[in-house]
Design a protein around this motif. Structure first.
Motif, PDB file in Angstrom:
ATOM      1  N   MET A   1      21.295  -1.535  16.367  1.00  0.00           N
ATOM      2  CA  MET A   1      22.194  -0.571  15.755  1.00  0.00           C
ATOM      3  C   MET A   1      22.726   0.335  16.868  1.00  0.00           C
ATOM      4  SD  MET A   1      21.361   2.250  12.707  1.00  0.00           S
ATOM      5  CE  MET A   1      20.616   1.047  11.629  1.00  0.00           C
ATOM      6  N   PRO A   2      24.053   0.529  16.935  1.00  0.00           N
ATOM      7  CA  PRO A   2      24.597   1.430  17.946  1.00  0.00           C
ATOM      8  C   PRO A   2      24.011   2.841  17.813  1.00  0.00           C
ATOM      9  CG  PRO A   2      26.357   0.151  16.938  1.00  0.00           C
ATOM     10  CD  PRO A   2      25.101  -0.124  16.153  1.00  0.00           C
ATOM     11  N   THR A   3      23.909   3.521  18.923  1.00  0.00           N
ATOM     12  CA  THR A   3      23.283   4.840  18.964  1.00  0.00           C
ATOM     13  C   THR A   3      23.928   5.825  17.995  1.00  0.00           C
ATOM     14  OG1 THR A   3      22.776   4.452  21.276  1.00  0.00           O
ATOM     15  CG2 THR A   3      22.583   6.719  20.506  1.00  0.00           C
ATOM     16  N   ASP A   4      25.265   5.869  17.940  1.00  0.00           N
ATOM     17  CA  ASP A   4      25.930   6.830  17.058  1.00  0.00           C
ATOM     18  C   ASP A   4      25.686   6.497  15.583  1.00  0.00           C
ATOM     19  OD1 ASP A   4      27.555   4.546  17.260  1.00  0.00           O
ATOM     20  OD2 ASP A   4      29.429   5.686  17.100  1.00  0.00           O
ATOM     21  N   VAL A   5      25.608   5.215  15.265  1.00  0.00           N
ATOM     22  CA  VAL A   5      25.323   4.812  13.885  1.00  0.00           C
ATOM     23  C   VAL A   5      23.873   5.164  13.534  1.00  0.00           C
ATOM     24  CG1 VAL A   5      25.225   2.888  12.255  1.00  0.00           C
ATOM     25  CG2 VAL A   5      27.080   3.001  13.941  1.00  0.00           C
ATOM     26  N   ALA A   6      22.955   4.888  14.447  1.00  0.00           N
ATOM     27  CA  ALA A   6      21.543   5.231  14.219  1.00  0.00           C
ATOM     28  C   ALA A   6      21.389   6.733  14.023  1.00  0.00           C
ATOM     29  CB  ALA A   6      20.690   4.747  15.388  1.00  0.00           C
ATOM     30  N   ALA A   7      22.096   7.507  14.819  1.00  0.00           N
ATOM     31  CA  ALA A   7      22.030   8.967  14.678  1.00  0.00           C
ATOM     32  C   ALA A   7      22.542   9.392  13.311  1.00  0.00           C
ATOM     33  CB  ALA A   7      22.833   9.641  15.790  1.00  0.00           C
ATOM     34  N   HIS A   8      23.596   8.743  12.843  1.00  0.00           N
ATOM     35  CA  HIS A   8      24.129   9.080  11.531  1.00  0.00           C
ATOM     36  C   HIS A   8      23.152   8.686  10.421  1.00  0.00           C
ATOM     37  CE1 HIS A   8      27.365  10.402   8.945  1.00  0.00           C
ATOM     38  NE2 HIS A   8      27.117   9.349   8.177  1.00  0.00           N
ATOM     39  N   PHE A   9      22.549   7.513  10.538  1.00  0.00           N
ATOM     40  CA  PHE A   9      21.547   7.100   9.544  1.00  0.00           C
ATOM     41  C   PHE A   9      20.391   8.102   9.498  1.00  0.00           C
ATOM     42  CE2 PHE A   9      23.511   2.966   9.003  1.00  0.00           C
ATOM     43  CZ  PHE A   9      23.103   2.578   7.749  1.00  0.00           C
ATOM     44  N   SER A  10      20.056   8.691  10.623  1.00  0.00           N
ATOM     45  CA  SER A  10      18.941   9.651  10.651  1.00  0.00           C
ATOM     46  C   SER A  10      19.257  10.925   9.871  1.00  0.00           C
ATOM     47  CB  SER A  10      18.557   9.985  12.090  1.00  0.00           C
ATOM     48  OG  SER A  10      19.522  10.824  12.678  1.00  0.00           O
ATOM     49  N   THR A  11      20.539  11.146   9.535  1.00  0.00           N
ATOM     50  CA  THR A  11      20.908  12.335   8.760  1.00  0.00           C
ATOM     51  C   THR A  11      20.813  12.104   7.257  1.00  0.00           C
ATOM     52  OG1 THR A  11      23.279  11.822   8.593  1.00  0.00           O
ATOM     53  CG2 THR A  11      22.532  13.013  10.571  1.00  0.00           C
ATOM     54  N   PHE A  12      20.659  10.855   6.839  1.00  0.00           N
ATOM     55  CA  PHE A  12      20.579  10.568   5.413  1.00  0.00           C
ATOM     56  C   PHE A  12      19.231  11.006   4.852  1.00  0.00           C
ATOM     57  CE2 PHE A  12      23.596   6.870   6.370  1.00  0.00           C
ATOM     58  CZ  PHE A  12      24.706   7.569   5.928  1.00  0.00           C
ATOM     59  N   PRO A  13      19.214  11.503   3.616  1.00  0.00           N
ATOM     60  CA  PRO A  13      17.939  11.887   3.010  1.00  0.00           C
ATOM     61  C   PRO A  13      17.044  10.669   2.787  1.00  0.00           C
ATOM     62  CG  PRO A  13      19.743  12.181   1.443  1.00  0.00           C
ATOM     63  CD  PRO A  13      20.351  11.764   2.741  1.00  0.00           C
ATOM     64  N   ALA A  14      15.759  10.914   2.784  1.00  0.00           N
ATOM     65  CA  ALA A  14      14.773   9.834   2.660  1.00  0.00           C
ATOM     66  C   ALA A  14      14.985   8.987   1.414  1.00  0.00           C
ATOM     67  CB  ALA A  14      13.360  10.425   2.663  1.00  0.00           C
ATOM     68  N   GLN A  15      15.414   9.586   0.303  1.00  0.00           N
ATOM     69  CA  GLN A  15      15.589   8.803  -0.922  1.00  0.00           C
ATOM     70  C   GLN A  15      16.786   7.857  -0.840  1.00  0.00           C
ATOM     71  OE1 GLN A  15      16.195  12.128  -0.795  1.00  0.00           O
ATOM     72  NE2 GLN A  15      17.905  12.693  -2.094  1.00  0.00           N
ATOM     73  N   ALA A  16      17.768   8.134   0.018  1.00  0.00           N
ATOM     74  CA  ALA A  16      18.957   7.281   0.133  1.00  0.00           C
ATOM     75  C   ALA A  16      18.786   6.174   1.174  1.00  0.00           C
ATOM     76  CB  ALA A  16      20.170   8.131   0.490  1.00  0.00           C
ATOM     77  N   LEU A  17      17.955   6.412   2.149  1.00  0.00           N
ATOM     78  CA  LEU A  17      17.821   5.492   3.279  1.00  0.00           C
ATOM     79  C   LEU A  17      17.449   4.061   2.898  1.00  0.00           C
ATOM     80  CD1 LEU A  17      18.464   5.995   6.176  1.00  0.00           C
ATOM     81  CD2 LEU A  17      16.068   6.511   6.588  1.00  0.00           C
ATOM     82  N   PRO A  18      16.483   3.818   2.013  1.00  0.00           N
ATOM     83  CA  PRO A  18      16.148   2.428   1.679  1.00  0.00           C
ATOM     84  C   PRO A  18      17.336   1.636   1.129  1.00  0.00           C
ATOM     85  CG  PRO A  18      14.423   3.891   0.903  1.00  0.00           C
ATOM     86  CD  PRO A  18      15.559   4.765   1.360  1.00  0.00           C
TER      87      PRO A  18
END
Length: 134
Positions: A1-18
């Motif tokens: 996963m590109p760094t900027d995309v990974a950083a954006h995914f890290s901002t999602f709440p835990a309930q949305a991530l799965p």
């Protein structure tokens, strides 16, 4: 996963991530199974975006103003959402002509979503067909 995309995914709440990570994986799985080539993964409009050579872009996101769902966005000037709505209005929720909304408290409807994602990833090959070849 590109760094900027990974950083954006890290901002999602835990309930949305799965949900979002599962949909992301399905995009890569479909591309591999259908031999669609490399999936370009980047940020567009501050949302993770996915595209293959002959497909229409797909974006994923969680919106704080809609805290109970995640969304899959499609290009609004395609026939994708209209086609999805004709086929899956009984099991998917749509927002206008650009998004599928997925409730976080329900399991992802894998078969309908896989069908929709496949059509989007092959859109330029099927856009001339009635109901996109369905």
């Amino acid at each position: 996963m590109p760094t900027d995309v990974a950083a954006h995914f890290s901002t999602f709440p835990a309930q949305a991530l799965p949900h979002l990570l599962t949909i992301r994986q399905w995009l890569f799985d479909i591309s591999e199974q259908q031999e669609l080539g490399v999936v370009k993964e980047c940020l567009k409009w501050q949302e993770p975006s996915y595209q293959v050579a002959h497909g229409s872009p797909i974006r994923l996101d969680f919106k704080p103003r809609q805290p109970d769902s995640v969304s899959i966005f499609f290009h609004c000037q395609t026939k994708l959402i209209d086609t999805f709505r004709q086929r899956f209005s009984d099991c998917l929720f749509f927002h206008g002509n650009r998004a599928i909304e997925l409730p976080l408290k329900q399991p992802l409807p894998k078969a309908p979503l896989m069908a929709c994602l496949t059509l989007a990833l092959t859109y330029h090959q099927v856009k001339h067909l009635p109901l996109l070849g369905w």
